[in-house]
Design a protein around this motif. Structure first.
Motif, short mmCIF file in Angstrom:
data_model
loop_
_atom_site.label_atom_id
_atom_site.label_comp_id
_atom_site.label_asym_id
_atom_site.label_seq_id
_atom_site.Cartn_x
_atom_site.Cartn_y
_atom_site.Cartn_z
N GLU A 54 -1.16 -12.71 3.12
CA GLU A 54 0.03 -12.73 3.98
C GLU A 54 1.10 -11.82 3.40
OE1 GLU A 54 1.38 -15.94 6.24
OE2 GLU A 54 -0.47 -15.12 7.08
N ILE A 55 1.36 -12.00 2.12
CA ILE A 55 2.41 -11.23 1.45
C ILE A 55 2.10 -9.74 1.54
CG2 ILE A 55 3.40 -10.71 -0.81
CD1 ILE A 55 2.95 -13.75 -1.46
N LEU A 56 0.85 -9.39 1.28
CA LEU A 56 0.45 -7.99 1.30
C LEU A 56 0.56 -7.41 2.72
CD1 LEU A 56 -2.59 -8.23 -1.12
CD2 LEU A 56 -0.38 -7.20 -1.59
N ASN A 57 0.08 -8.18 3.69
CA ASN A 57 0.15 -7.70 5.07
C ASN A 57 1.59 -7.55 5.53
OD1 ASN A 57 -2.45 -7.11 6.15
ND2 ASN A 57 -2.95 -9.29 6.00
N ALA A 107 -3.68 -3.34 -10.34
CA ALA A 107 -4.85 -2.56 -9.90
C ALA A 107 -5.40 -3.10 -8.59
CB ALA A 107 -5.91 -2.57 -10.98
N GLN A 108 -5.40 -4.43 -8.48
CA GLN A 108 -5.89 -5.03 -7.23
C GLN A 108 -4.96 -4.74 -6.07
OE1 GLN A 108 -6.46 -8.99 -9.07
NE2 GLN A 108 -8.49 -8.96 -8.17
N ILE A 109 -3.67 -4.69 -6.38
CA ILE A 109 -2.70 -4.33 -5.33
C ILE A 109 -2.99 -2.91 -4.86
CG2 ILE A 109 -0.26 -3.81 -4.90
CD1 ILE A 109 -0.67 -6.77 -5.11
N ALA A 110 -3.21 -2.02 -5.83
CA ALA A 110 -3.50 -0.62 -5.48
C ALA A 110 -4.78 -0.54 -4.66
CB ALA A 110 -3.61 0.21 -6.75
N ASN A 111 -5.79 -1.28 -5.06
CA ASN A 111 -7.05 -1.32 -4.31
C ASN A 111 -6.80 -1.79 -2.89
OD1 ASN A 111 -8.88 -0.42 -6.16
ND2 ASN A 111 -9.34 -2.44 -6.96
N TRP A 112 -6.03 -2.87 -2.80
CA TRP A 112 -5.80 -3.47 -1.49
C TRP A 112 -5.11 -2.47 -0.55
CZ3 TRP A 112 -2.14 -4.60 2.12
CH2 TRP A 112 -2.48 -5.55 3.10
N PHE A 113 -4.07 -1.82 -1.05
CA PHE A 113 -3.35 -0.87 -0.21
C PHE A 113 -4.24 0.34 0.12
CE2 PHE A 113 0.36 -3.36 -1.14
CZ PHE A 113 1.12 -3.21 0.00
N GLY A 114 -5.02 0.76 -0.84
CA GLY A 114 -5.96 1.86 -0.59
C GLY A 114 -6.91 1.51 0.53
N ALA A 130 -1.13 -6.48 13.48
CA ALA A 130 0.16 -5.82 13.35
C ALA A 130 1.22 -6.58 14.15
CB ALA A 130 0.06 -4.38 13.83
N ASN A 131 0.82 -7.02 15.33
CA ASN A 131 1.76 -7.76 16.17
C ASN A 131 2.16 -9.09 15.54
OD1 ASN A 131 1.91 -5.86 18.22
ND2 ASN A 131 0.08 -6.66 19.23
N VAL A 132 1.16 -9.74 14.98
CA VAL A 132 1.43 -11.03 14.33
C VAL A 132 2.47 -10.86 13.24
CG1 VAL A 132 0.44 -12.78 12.81
CG2 VAL A 132 -0.81 -12.05 14.86
#
Length: 289
Positions: free
Chosen positions: A148-151, A180-187, A204-206
């Motif tokens: 959720e936070i990342l999205n 590193a996991q954050i970077a992976n996730w965004f990648g 995206a709408n949510v």
DNA sequence: GGAAATGATTGTCT
DNA sequence: AGACAATCATTTCC
């Protein structure tokens, strides 16, 4: 990285483990071990004993002294080994706990590890090594909260979803994962989003709605969603009902329906063709041209 | 059980 | 060094 780190730790245990003693300890009951010691002592002092056979009592005292000395050393070594073994075991358990954040580790698996360590250290190292090599790609999905936070960050920074080091660290803290996991996730997210925007419209709408509600709840006087931090709102709003997968078309629509204002919010020059190099859409333009 | 989703890894580019 | 793209390996969903 975790597996390599773990292997290093295994091959450099906190205390060198006396393997020979371990073998004796497991194979023979204590009495048999004492007998063995007695025999060894008899053999080693056999020559002298024969030479001084005329002084039997002195020899006996000497023997007893030596025996108790060796027993002391032996027990000290045994204690040392047990301590080292326990330290090593708790060390492995700690590492497993750390790893359990990355992949599911059951209590059974931990028990198995401990029993392996208590068998034979050399063999244990080999088994543990193969197990960790096998497990190196095991993973666990991030928690719903983390996703959720990342999205939320991703969709509210859709114009420039490239968090800097500071933000990455903050997100990592919030989500309970590594930078590193954050970077992976965004990648992964950037590339998957770009590949199929249509598929991510709903999501995206949510998150756009979430941003709206959170922003409006924060500022009661806000009548328009176009507040400085609600970039995702506009972006997602114009995606609604849009089935266009082509980025160029999407960009046109974005321009028509207010995406421009978001770009301006992010201090990006007007017109997508002059967008800064960190914008994903710009990169696509370059590749397509 | 298979497809989709997802996190990680690897190679390449700038 | 960081980003992208392709791919792998696992997990989740139907």
């Amino acid at each position: 990285k975790q597996p390599a780190f773990f292997l290093f730790e295994i091959f450099h245990p906190p205390e060198p483990v006396p393997l020979s003693i371990q073998g004796v300890q497991q194979e023979d009951p204590p009495d048999a071990q004492i007998m063995q010691l007695d025999n060894m002592l008899l053999c080693s002092s056999g020559g002298r004993s024969r030479r001084n056979s005329d002084d039997g009592s002195l020899e006996h005292v000497d023997y007893k002294e030596k025996l108790s000395q060796i027993r002391e050393i032996y027990h000290a070594e045994l204690d040392k080994y047990e301590q080292a073994c326990n330290e090593f075991t708790s060390h492995v358990i700690n590492l497993l706990r750390e790893q359990s954040r990355m992949r599911p580790i059951s209590s059974k698996e931990i028990e198995r590890m401990v029993s392996i360590i208590h068998r034979n250290t050399c063999e244990a190292v080999m088994i543990l090594r193969s197990m960790f090599l096998d497990a190196r790609r095991k993973r666990r999905n991030f928690s719903k909260q983390a996703t959720e936070i990342l999205n939320e960050y991703f969709y509210s920074h859709l114009a420039n979803p490239y968090p800097n080091e500071e933000v990455k660290e903050e997100l990592a803290k919030k989500c309970g994962i590594t930078v590193a996991q954050i970077a992976n996730w965004f990648g992964n997210k950037r590339i998957r989003y770009k590949k199929n925007i249509a598929k991510f419209q709903e999501e995206a709408n949510v998150y756009a709605m979430k941003t709206v509600t959170s922003v409006s709840s924060l500022s009661s006087q806000a009548t328009s969603p176009a507040t400085p931090n609600s970039g995702g709102v506009m972006v997602c709003g114009c995606f609604a009902g849009d089935t266009v997968g082509d980025l160029f078309k999407t960009e046109d629509r974005l321009n028509q329906h207010g995406y421009q204002s978001i770009l301006q919010q992010h201090a990006i020059p007007s017109g997508l063709h002059s967008v800064g190099p960190s914008c994903i859409f710009q990169q696509d333009n370059l590749q397509a041209v």
